[in-house]
Each structure stands twice: as structure tokens, then as C-alpha cells.
Design a protein around this motif. Structure first.
Motif, PDB file in Angstrom:
ATOM      1  N   ASN A 154      12.718   5.248   0.369  1.00 46.92           N
ATOM      2  CA  ASN A 154      12.721   5.443  -1.082  1.00 46.92           C
ATOM      3  C   ASN A 154      12.826   4.107  -1.819  1.00 46.92           C
ATOM      4  O   ASN A 154      13.612   3.234  -1.453  1.00 46.92           O
ATOM      5  CB  ASN A 154      13.885   6.339  -1.505  1.00 46.92           C
ATOM      6  N   ARG A 155      12.018   3.984  -2.837  1.00 48.02           N
ATOM      7  CA  ARG A 155      12.031   2.837  -3.759  1.00 48.02           C
ATOM      8  C   ARG A 155      11.563   1.532  -3.127  1.00 48.02           C
ATOM      9  O   ARG A 155      11.714   0.469  -3.719  1.00 48.02           O
ATOM     10  CB  ARG A 155      13.418   2.659  -4.401  1.00 48.02           C
ATOM     11  N   LEU A 156      11.013   1.590  -1.937  1.00 45.83           N
ATOM     12  CA  LEU A 156      10.428   0.385  -1.347  1.00 45.83           C
ATOM     13  C   LEU A 156       8.971   0.264  -1.791  1.00 45.83           C
ATOM     14  O   LEU A 156       8.251   1.268  -1.870  1.00 45.83           O
ATOM     15  CB  LEU A 156      10.484   0.451   0.178  1.00 45.83           C
ATOM     16  N   PRO A 157       8.501  -0.947  -2.096  1.00 47.70           N
ATOM     17  CA  PRO A 157       7.116  -1.131  -2.572  1.00 47.70           C
ATOM     18  C   PRO A 157       6.104  -1.070  -1.430  1.00 47.70           C
ATOM     19  O   PRO A 157       5.524  -2.073  -1.010  1.00 47.70           O
ATOM     20  CB  PRO A 157       7.163  -2.525  -3.211  1.00 47.70           C
ATOM     21  N   LEU A 158       5.901   0.147  -0.930  1.00 46.34           N
ATOM     22  CA  LEU A 158       4.995   0.371   0.189  1.00 46.34           C
ATOM     23  C   LEU A 158       3.744   1.103  -0.265  1.00 46.34           C
ATOM     24  O   LEU A 158       3.756   1.823  -1.270  1.00 46.34           O
ATOM     25  CB  LEU A 158       5.684   1.219   1.267  1.00 46.34           C
ATOM     26  N   THR A 159       2.674   0.969   0.505  1.00 45.02           N
ATOM     27  CA  THR A 159       1.499   1.811   0.364  1.00 45.02           C
ATOM     28  C   THR A 159       1.523   2.804   1.522  1.00 45.02           C
ATOM     29  O   THR A 159       1.674   2.399   2.674  1.00 45.02           O
ATOM     30  CB  THR A 159       0.213   0.985   0.420  1.00 45.02           C
ATOM     31  N   PHE A 160       1.392   4.078   1.221  1.00 40.74           N
ATOM     32  CA  PHE A 160       1.467   5.091   2.265  1.00 40.74           C
ATOM     33  C   PHE A 160       0.076   5.528   2.712  1.00 40.74           C
ATOM     34  O   PHE A 160      -0.835   5.698   1.897  1.00 40.74           O
ATOM     35  CB  PHE A 160       2.252   6.313   1.787  1.00 40.74           C
ATOM     36  N   ALA A 161      -0.051   5.699   4.017  1.00 40.63           N
ATOM     37  CA  ALA A 161      -1.256   6.273   4.614  1.00 40.63           C
ATOM     38  C   ALA A 161      -0.794   7.458   5.448  1.00 40.63           C
ATOM     39  O   ALA A 161      -0.083   7.289   6.439  1.00 40.63           O
ATOM     40  CB  ALA A 161      -1.972   5.260   5.485  1.00 40.63           C
ATOM     41  N   GLN A 162      -1.152   8.656   5.028  1.00 41.64           N
ATOM     42  CA  GLN A 162      -0.720   9.855   5.740  1.00 41.64           C
ATOM     43  C   GLN A 162      -1.696  10.182   6.867  1.00 41.64           C
ATOM     44  O   GLN A 162      -2.908  10.046   6.717  1.00 41.64           O
ATOM     45  CB  GLN A 162      -0.612  11.041   4.776  1.00 41.64           C
ATOM     46  N   GLY A 163      -1.136  10.627   7.988  1.00 41.18           N
ATOM     47  CA  GLY A 163      -2.001  10.997   9.093  1.00 41.18           C
ATOM     48  C   GLY A 163      -1.211  11.350  10.334  1.00 41.18           C
ATOM     49  O   GLY A 163       0.021  11.276  10.360  1.00 41.18           O
ATOM     50  N   ASP A 164      -1.941  11.726  11.360  1.00 49.62           N
ATOM     51  CA  ASP A 164      -1.372  12.124  12.640  1.00 49.62           C
ATOM     52  C   ASP A 164      -1.794  11.089  13.682  1.00 49.62           C
ATOM     53  O   ASP A 164      -2.988  10.827  13.854  1.00 49.62           O
ATOM     54  CB  ASP A 164      -1.896  13.515  13.023  1.00 49.62           C
ATOM     55  N   ILE A 165      -0.837  10.491  14.363  1.00 52.93           N
ATOM     56  CA  ILE A 165      -1.124   9.452  15.338  1.00 52.93           C
ATOM     57  C   ILE A 165      -2.015   9.968  16.468  1.00 52.93           C
ATOM     58  O   ILE A 165      -2.688   9.194  17.147  1.00 52.93           O
ATOM     59  CB  ILE A 165       0.200   8.888  15.909  1.00 52.93           C
ATOM     60  N   ARG A 166      -2.079  11.285  16.626  1.00 54.27           N
ATOM     61  CA  ARG A 166      -2.899  11.883  17.683  1.00 54.27           C
ATOM     62  C   ARG A 166      -4.356  12.032  17.274  1.00 54.27           C
ATOM     63  O   ARG A 166      -5.199  12.399  18.108  1.00 54.27           O
ATOM     64  CB  ARG A 166      -2.331  13.252  18.067  1.00 54.27           C
ATOM     65  N   GLN A 167      -4.658  11.761  16.006  1.00 56.66           N
ATOM     66  CA  GLN A 167      -6.018  11.907  15.493  1.00 56.66           C
ATOM     67  C   GLN A 167      -6.682  10.538  15.325  1.00 56.66           C
ATOM     68  O   GLN A 167      -6.325   9.778  14.424  1.00 56.66           O
ATOM     69  CB  GLN A 167      -6.001  12.647  14.151  1.00 56.66           C
ATOM     70  N   PRO A 168      -7.639  10.191  16.199  1.00 57.03           N
ATOM     71  CA  PRO A 168      -8.236   8.848  16.169  1.00 57.03           C
ATOM     72  C   PRO A 168      -8.800   8.446  14.810  1.00 57.03           C
ATOM     73  O   PRO A 168      -8.601   7.311  14.370  1.00 57.03           O
ATOM     74  CB  PRO A 168      -9.350   8.934  17.220  1.00 57.03           C
TER      75      PRO A 168
END
Length: 329
Positions: A42-56
């Protein structure tokens, strides 16, 4: 500003890695599962990339235009001992990250494994990065899958000329363990639920030290090499006494001999088969508990500038964080 793709960013280690990377001026793309708990980010200046590590394809998309990758995502499940999901996440997931790093032409990939992929030793003669693997007799898919992943990283980096450095933490303690994972034993001891201890032991390390050395590996260390990240080798008796002293609670009262411990583990296996649900522990966990998993960290000290924060401080910071977050009264 160089960009780092960080898998497992919302995990215990990942939460510290994100902070260490930001402190050093990296842009961080945090790869997390959709709907997963991100409270420690929370509140960290991050960019998020959502996904499943099992999906190439999802891993490949997240890695695009990233300069570096730290692969910290893993499934550290030991109960039940056998789990196909462990292989899917730890081995297949790592294969996906290797391919994504190759396709993105990442300047360096830092793979986060576990010290358990190396053979352990005694406190007098601890194991190191050259000690052969001893994990197969346990029958734990977690460490077997991590060993296979470590072997895959070495093989693939050589075949493709991929610049990879592998780091292998021992047992991590410290704050920001939201699930909780390795710090769960501290909570159990704090609540008075640890009556005894086995004759084995572990190497313990502050999670922040692991984060520092892992980020150092983006520019330090030799590609193709493996480094154990740890600190203090303590028997369970020594560790529990230290934990109890720091938390101002009573330590476990007695040592459990090997044969009753193993018998209890097999009894739990039987209960799990009858009920169809994992018991509190299993025989594989008990086999691990009676061994001394002691390691040398000299190589990481010399080449990755691995810090040596006292484990006493890691315990104190962990329990203070748990209390502040309302995990205990």
C-alpha cells in the motif's frame, strides 16, 4: 530510470524487495495475481502487472520493456507434502520467466530459490553451494520442485547465454509477513502453543538482508553462479530460547526424540488420508525437523555484500509488526 519486473511482489520477501528497489531508484513493475492481497504494498509508487506465473503469455507481457527481472514468486507449500501446484508454480512458472527474460533481452535475471536445494551440513561444518542436494528422501514437492527449477535455471542460462544470478535464502524472519509464512512459528510460540522442539536446526536470516543482497545481485555477483543468503546457524533449542527471550514468553520445555516425532508425523498422514484434509503436520515435515539444516554464507558475503543483521533484531521487528497489525492481543 531502469525498470525491474518483480514477480511475487506482494509476498513476504517481495514486499521488502519492492522497498529496496525503490530506495535505490529503480522503477518497479509488480507482478501479482488478480485479487491477491497487496496490503504490504500500500502507498508504494509501483506499477502493477496482473497475471498468473503459470501462463507464459501473461509473464511475457509483464516483462516487455523491463531492464531487469527478479523472480521471487514461488509456492512454499509443505502441507500436503505432495502437490502438483508446487510443480506448476515453481518449475513451470520459472520456465516461463526464463523465456520472458530471454525474449525481453533483460540485462540480468535474478532467480530466488531456496537454500534447501543444496546439501546441509553440521554447525561445525555447514553445507555450501557445492554440497549435493539431499532433499529427495523427504518427499516434499516444494523443495523437489525448487531443486528442479534451480537446475533448469543453470541449464537454460548456459544454453541461451542468459545473464542469470541465483540467490537462495535460508529461513527468513522479519516484518511485513502478512499471510503469515515463516514467521508463523513466532506467533505460535508467543501464544504458548509450542510445547517442545526436535533435535534439528536451521540457518536463520533477516528478510531485509535477503532483499539487500538480492538487489545487489542485479549488478554484483557472477552470472551463472548460485549464492546462499543466510546468517545464523541455530539449533531449534537455541532458536526457540532466543525467540522466547526476545518476546518475553516461556520457551518450549522439552526436546522431542526423533522416533516419537516421526511416529506422530506418520499418524498425521493417516488422519489426513482418512479425513481427506491435511493434518497439522505430516511425516515429511517431521523428517525435515529432525535434521540440522546448517549452511555457510561466505560466498554471498564476499560477492554480494550480504549484510549480517542479528536474528534477535529480526525477531523483535517481526513480533512488533504483528502486534501493531493486530495479529496478537
Amino acid at each position: 530510470m531502469p525498470t525491474v519486473l518483480l514477480t511475487g511482489a506482494n509476498g513476504f520477501l517481495g514486499s521488502h524487495l519492492a522497498r529496496e528497489l525503490l530506495t535505490r531508484g529503480y522503477a518497479v513493475r509488480a507482478f501479482v495475481r488478480p485479487g491477491s492481497n497487496r496490503s504490504t504494498l500500500n502507498r508504494l509508487p509501483l506499477t502493477f502487472a496482473q497475471g498468473d506465473i503459470r501462463q507464459p503469455a501473461e509473464v511475457e507481457a509483464a516483462a516487455r520493456q523491463c531492464d531487469y527481472i527478479i523472480h521471487a514468486a514461488a509456492l512454499a507449500q509443505v502441507n500436503p507434502a505432495r502437490s502438483q501446484l508446487s510443480w506448476d508454480v515453481n518449475l513451470s512458472g520459472t520456465e516461463n520467466v526464463l523465456y520472458a527474460a530471454h525474449k525481453a533481452r533483460a540485462q540480468r535475471l535474478v532467480y530466488v530459490g531456496t537454500a534447501n536445494v543444496f546439501g546441509f551440513g553440521s554447525q561445525a561444518q555447514p553445507g555450501n553451494e557445492e554440497t549435493p542436494y539431499k532433499g529427495y528422501p523427504y518427499g516434499l514437492d516444494y523443495i523437489d520442485s525448487k531443486y528442479a527449477a534451480s537446475q533448469l535455471v543453470t541449464k537454460t542460462s548456459r544454453q541461451w547465454g542468459l545473464p542469470v544470478v541465483s540467490v537462495h535464502p535460508t529461513f527468513m524472519l522479519g516484518p511485513l509477513d502478512a499471510r503469515p509464512t515463516s514467521n508463523a512459528m513466532l506467533l505460535e510460540l508467543y501464544r504458548g502453543r509450542v510445547p517442545g522442539y526436535t533435535g534439528g536446526g536451521k540457518n536463520y536470516v533477516h528478510v531485509r538482508d535477503v532483499a539487500v543482497a538480492t538487489v545487489n545481485a542485479l549488478s554484483q555477483g557472477r552470472t551463472g553462479e548460485h549464492y546462499i543468503l543466510g546468517n545464523e546457524n541455530l539449533s531449534y533449542q537455541e532458536a526457540f530460547r532466543l525467540m522466547a527471550e526476545v518476546m518475553q514468553v516461556k520457551p518450549p520445555r522439552f526436546q522431542i526424540p526423533d522416533w516419537p516425532a516421526l511416529t506422530y508425523g506418520h499418524l498425521c498422514d493417516l488422519i489426513a488420508r482418512i479425513t481427506g484434509k491435511p493434518a497439522l503436520i505430516n511425516s515429511a515435515m517431521m523428517k525435515v525437523a529432525i535434521d540440522g539444516h546448517y549452511f555457510s554464507v561466505d560466498k554471498a558475503r564476499q560477492e554480494l555484500d550480504l549484510p549480517a543483521t542479528p536474528i534477535r533484531l529480526a525477531i523483535q521487528e517481526a513480533i512488533d509488526w504483528f502486534i501493531k497489525q493486530g495479529y496478537v492481543n
